[in-house]
Write a protein that holds these residues in place. Sequence first.
Motif, PDB file in Angstrom:
ATOM      1  N   ARG A 225       0.838  -1.209   0.000  1.00 27.27           N
ATOM      2  CA  ARG A 225       0.000   0.000   0.000  1.00 27.27           C
ATOM      3  C   ARG A 225       0.865   1.248   0.000  1.00 27.27           C
ATOM      4  O   ARG A 225       2.077   1.185   0.265  1.00 27.27           O
TER       5      ARG A 225
ATOM      6  N   HIS B  36       0.400   8.749  -3.152  1.00 30.87           N
ATOM      7  CA  HIS B  36      -0.447   7.548  -3.130  1.00 30.87           C
ATOM      8  C   HIS B  36      -1.685   7.795  -2.268  1.00 30.87           C
ATOM      9  O   HIS B  36      -1.617   8.461  -1.243  1.00 30.87           O
ATOM     10  N   ALA B  37      -2.783   7.212  -2.709  1.00 28.75           N
ATOM     11  CA  ALA B  37      -4.053   7.272  -1.971  1.00 28.75           C
ATOM     12  C   ALA B  37      -4.461   8.701  -1.655  1.00 28.75           C
ATOM     13  O   ALA B  37      -5.014   8.980  -0.589  1.00 28.75           O
TER      14      ALA B  37
ATOM     15  N   VAL C 187      -8.797   9.665  -5.110  1.00 26.03           N
ATOM     16  CA  VAL C 187      -9.572   8.470  -4.742  1.00 26.03           C
ATOM     17  C   VAL C 187     -11.073   8.764  -4.783  1.00 26.03           C
ATOM     18  O   VAL C 187     -11.862   7.973  -5.290  1.00 26.03           O
ATOM     19  N   GLU C 188     -11.447   9.927  -4.281  1.00 28.82           N
ATOM     20  CA  GLU C 188     -12.861  10.278  -4.243  1.00 28.82           C
ATOM     21  C   GLU C 188     -13.443  10.421  -5.650  1.00 28.82           C
ATOM     22  O   GLU C 188     -14.534   9.910  -5.933  1.00 28.82           O
TER      23      GLU C 188
ATOM     24  N   CYS D   1     -13.810   6.884  -7.107  1.00 28.64           N
ATOM     25  CA  CYS D   1     -14.888   6.083  -6.514  1.00 28.64           C
ATOM     26  C   CYS D   1     -16.251   6.617  -6.932  1.00 28.64           C
ATOM     27  O   CYS D   1     -17.158   5.850  -7.265  1.00 28.64           O
TER      28      CYS D   1
ATOM     29  N   THR E   9     -11.033  10.678 -13.079  1.00 32.24           N
ATOM     30  CA  THR E   9      -9.851  10.646 -12.223  1.00 32.24           C
ATOM     31  C   THR E   9      -8.835  11.677 -12.694  1.00 32.24           C
ATOM     32  O   THR E   9      -8.308  12.470 -11.909  1.00 32.24           O
TER      33      THR E   9
END
Length: 411
Positions: A19, A47-48, A53-54, A57, A298
């Motif tokens: 991760r 990362h992340a 990410v939002e 998703c 994205t």
Amino acid sequence: MEYQYVLPTYGQAPMDMARGEGSYLFDTEGRRYVDFCAGIATCCLGHANPIVVEALCEQAHKLMHCSNLYGIPGQAALAEQIVEHIIGIPGKIFFCNSGAEANDGIIKVARRFGHRRPAEDGSPRYEVITFNKSFHGRTLGSMSATGQKKIQIEFDPLLVGFKYVDFNNLEALRAAVGKETCGIMLEAIQGEGGVNPVQPEFLRAVAELCKEKDLLLMVDEVQCGFCRCGATMGWKAVCPEIQPDLVSCAKGIGGGFPMGCFWVSDRAMDAEGTALSSIMNAGSHGSTFGGTPIACATSLAVVKELQRGNYAERAKVLGEHIKSTVEGWNLPCVEGVRGLGLLRGVGLKKGAFSVPEGMTPAAYVNSLCREAGLLACPAGPDTLRLIPALNIPEEVLEEGLALLHSVLAGL
Ligand SMILES: *Cc1c(COP(=O)(O)O)cnc(C)c1O
């Protein structure tokens, strides 16, 4: 892990990644690394990142993919952002999924241009001149464009119509232009080939030569684009006044999500005022996965955040800091720091330290960094590439530089 069912085309490090969090990566054994590699300059916002990410998703819940048989509003929104705020010259975008595909795309545009603007005897022009130590990708087309023999071993015959000359050598370039030539393709900063920047006077002269001989100026911004080099695009960090005809992008554009695109200028290509971009009509090119709703959503979040945070300027400031810090160490194994913004190459001096058999100095130093907890990336045999996320926190940057110092000082 055992990888016996995976084709072993990569020289992989002996660890498995689990991760990421900002500019740290964690392997499956829980070991933490400072990440100065950032997925080879792709994970430009770390990362992340919650913003990325939002967006991903949210779109996944709505529509991931529907094909280019229908309009995809995200493509329109993203293309506008890229043309208006990143490229800054009127033109149009084709979306694909990777850097190699983007380069294959601009090679196709150049060939079509060569048909529409043939040589004096009426024969189509098709040749693209590229440069030694360039890297343009691994597909048949982009590999043939790449000026590095090691990428092409036993894959011949290559695609016809490429000629390679030394980077920054105007005389050699002029001599190479022939009646078949329709374009000149270059990276503003050669990434894989050793972090070699184009000289501003050379880039200006190439742009002039293209005008003089009716050639397309094709810029591969896959690695140096999207704010990495201290301007929205790599060429703008070197020579903001030049205007390319074709630009290929990938890597940072998706913030880690697979995404690529190429841009074609709207400029007139003949006396009738035909737009260059108009030669790619319906049916001329395509990609099933090009510009999916999820990739566009994205990437749009990434591009907006790059602008909001003024990350081009930040890359410039942090890049200067890396250069002055590493050069300030005055270590005998270091031969200067090249590059612009956060695309930096630490030159490793030949013979200054011993290297295990069968390894390049860059691969060796990179492995020592990894053991020390720092992920970097070789670029050519003698250069260690530092390409952290553009939003790397200053304290993490310092932590990584301290690890780099301990490795280099211990050589
Ligand atoms: C990485 C890279 C490519 C190839 O991109 P892929 O996404 O791996 O196909 C092409 N050009 C440059 C300058 C690159 O750095």
